[in-house]
Design a protein around this motif. Structure first.
Motif, PDB file in Angstrom:
ATOM      1  N   MET A 106       0.864  -1.194  -0.153  1.00  0.00           N
ATOM      2  CA  MET A 106      -0.094  -0.296  -0.086  1.00  0.00           C
ATOM      3  C   MET A 106       0.951   1.238  -0.304  1.00  0.00           C
ATOM      4  N   ARG A 107       2.278   1.564   1.151  1.00  0.00           N
ATOM      5  CA  ARG A 107       3.445   2.317   0.422  1.00  0.00           C
ATOM      6  C   ARG A 107       3.406   2.583  -0.291  1.00  0.00           C
ATOM      7  N   ALA A 108       4.050   1.332  -1.198  1.00  0.00           N
ATOM      8  CA  ALA A 108       4.232   2.121  -2.857  1.00  0.00           C
ATOM      9  C   ALA A 108       3.607   2.080  -3.694  1.00  0.00           C
ATOM     10  N   ALA A 109       2.114   1.606  -3.648  1.00  0.00           N
ATOM     11  CA  ALA A 109       0.949   1.950  -4.685  1.00  0.00           C
ATOM     12  C   ALA A 109       0.453   3.285  -4.023  1.00  0.00           C
ATOM     13  N   SER A 110       0.856   3.708  -2.783  1.00  0.00           N
ATOM     14  CA  SER A 110       0.303   5.120  -2.365  1.00  0.00           C
ATOM     15  C   SER A 110       1.499   6.286  -3.147  1.00  0.00           C
ATOM     16  N   LYS A 111       3.098   5.948  -3.032  1.00  0.00           N
ATOM     17  CA  LYS A 111       3.821   7.409  -3.579  1.00  0.00           C
ATOM     18  C   LYS A 111       3.960   7.011  -4.946  1.00  0.00           C
ATOM     19  N   ARG A 112       3.519   5.826  -5.239  1.00  0.00           N
ATOM     20  CA  ARG A 112       3.672   6.394  -7.213  1.00  0.00           C
ATOM     21  C   ARG A 112       2.187   7.333  -7.475  1.00  0.00           C
TER      22      ARG A 112
ATOM     23  N   PRO B 173      -1.844  -6.678  -6.754  1.00  0.00           N
ATOM     24  CA  PRO B 173      -1.609  -5.242  -6.513  1.00  0.00           C
ATOM     25  C   PRO B 173      -2.710  -4.283  -7.249  1.00  0.00           C
ATOM     26  N   GLN B 174      -3.446  -5.258  -8.133  1.00  0.00           N
ATOM     27  CA  GLN B 174      -4.610  -4.157  -9.008  1.00  0.00           C
ATOM     28  C   GLN B 174      -5.015  -4.031  -7.524  1.00  0.00           C
ATOM     29  N   GLY B 175      -5.819  -4.349  -7.113  1.00  0.00           N
ATOM     30  CA  GLY B 175      -6.806  -4.076  -5.582  1.00  0.00           C
ATOM     31  C   GLY B 175      -6.334  -2.737  -4.719  1.00  0.00           C
TER      32      GLY B 175
ATOM     33  N   VAL C 209      -8.120   0.793  -4.238  1.00  0.00           N
ATOM     34  CA  VAL C 209      -8.396   0.990  -2.773  1.00  0.00           C
ATOM     35  C   VAL C 209      -8.476   2.695  -2.920  1.00  0.00           C
ATOM     36  N   LEU C 210      -7.055   3.466  -3.981  1.00  0.00           N
ATOM     37  CA  LEU C 210      -6.446   3.999  -3.821  1.00  0.00           C
ATOM     38  C   LEU C 210      -7.884   4.988  -4.337  1.00  0.00           C
ATOM     39  N   ASP C 211      -8.174   4.473  -5.665  1.00  0.00           N
ATOM     40  CA  ASP C 211      -8.649   5.290  -6.485  1.00  0.00           C
ATOM     41  C   ASP C 211     -10.401   5.524  -5.558  1.00  0.00           C
ATOM     42  N   LEU C 212     -10.626   4.931  -5.068  1.00  0.00           N
ATOM     43  CA  LEU C 212     -12.497   4.618  -4.676  1.00  0.00           C
ATOM     44  C   LEU C 212     -11.973   6.199  -2.922  1.00  0.00           C
ATOM     45  N   LEU C 213     -10.505   5.881  -2.235  1.00  0.00           N
ATOM     46  CA  LEU C 213     -10.031   7.163  -1.486  1.00  0.00           C
ATOM     47  C   LEU C 213     -10.359   8.147  -1.910  1.00  0.00           C
ATOM     48  N   GLU C 214      -9.452   8.314  -3.201  1.00  0.00           N
ATOM     49  CA  GLU C 214      -9.511   9.888  -3.569  1.00  0.00           C
ATOM     50  C   GLU C 214     -10.746  10.726  -4.274  1.00  0.00           C
ATOM     51  N   ASP C 215     -11.547   9.682  -4.576  1.00  0.00           N
ATOM     52  CA  ASP C 215     -12.976  10.374  -5.272  1.00  0.00           C
ATOM     53  C   ASP C 215     -13.215  10.554  -3.443  1.00  0.00           C
TER      54      ASP C 215
END
Length: 257
Positions: free
Chosen positions: A142-148, A226-228, A232-238
């Protein structure tokens, strides 16, 4: 050979100060008309310092002075909180273990608030309904996906606690089970911890703020690929975008404070 001394007494000029008298730090304690030192106390050890013609100085408590009260009042006014100051709006994000979804929500919301220049107006945190991961950093995936996406997640996992129901204005659950667990904890704690009776109204579902997505829950990506984490980040940003707009609309003092 000793120098010759005559019997004539040499007088010091009237303006000279006898070198054997002690000096005070403030020159106004020396008389302007004479060179005599006027002590602030009556000397018993050095009777020669007494001056019977000078007015007597009695020690007194400086706080009794009329000039002291305005100083105290001004000091108290400067230290008192301004009437326009407001308490930061507090938001708590909660999932199961506090290592994937809720720390990501905390990071996303913190990033949005900071970009709006409102980070000093908010208190943002996250927690879990269990303590299995207490003290751990969030999931590295999750940290890696957010950092991107330019979002740093630095929170440390902790379980929800009774004081959260008093300290936070909103408690956002990632899914329906999280919400049930939070409300159950509130029912269990409210009497013994003297919590606000209406604190359960602070608990809401994260996806209730989504505008671009139809999901009602933020899925747990822990056992997926990884897609999961991206989902999650797509939903959270919205949801976080809408959440901030909603908070600002209901709390206009955040902008004006």
């Amino acid at each position: 050979m000793r120098p010759y001394l005559n019997n004539t007494t040499t007088r010091l000029p009237s303006s000279a100060t006898p070198p054997y008298l002690p000096f005070c730090h403030h020159s106004h304690f020396l008389s302007s008309k004479t060179s005599s030192f006027i002590p602030l106390f009556h000397s018993t050890k050095y009777p020669s310092l007494r001056n019977p013609k000078s007015p007597s100085y009695h020690l007194q408590n400086p706080t009794n002075s009329p000039a002291f009260k305005p100083l105290v009042k001004a000091s108290m006014a400067s230290s008192a909180p301004s009437a326009t100051e407001t308490k930061p709006f507090s938001v708590l994000f909660v999932c199961l273990g506090n290592i994937c979804r809720s720390p990501a929500a905390e990071g996303v919301f913190r990033d949005i608030v900071k970009k709006k220049g409102l980070d000093s107006k908010f208190n943002i945190d996250s927690a879990g309904t269990i303590n299995y991961h207490e003290g751990n950093l969030s999931d590295p995936r999750m940290r890696a996906a957010s950092k991107r996406r330019g979002i740093e997640i630095t929170s440390i996992s902790r379980p929800i606690r009774p004081s959260d129901f008093s300290d936070f204005d909103l408690i956002l659950a990632m899914d329906k089970q999280n919400r049930e667990d939070i409300l159950e904890a509130f029912s269990r704690w409210k009497s013994s911890n003297k919590l606000p009776a209406d604190a359960h109204k602070k608990v809401r579902l994260m996806c209730s703020y989504c505008k671009k997505h139809n999901e009602t829950e933020v899925p747990d990506p822990y056992y997926g690929g990884p897609q999961g984490f991206e989902k999650v980040l797509d939903l959270l940003e919205d949801a976080c975008d809408s959440l901030l707009d909603n908070i600002l609309a209901e709390n206009t003092n955040i902008h004006s404070s």
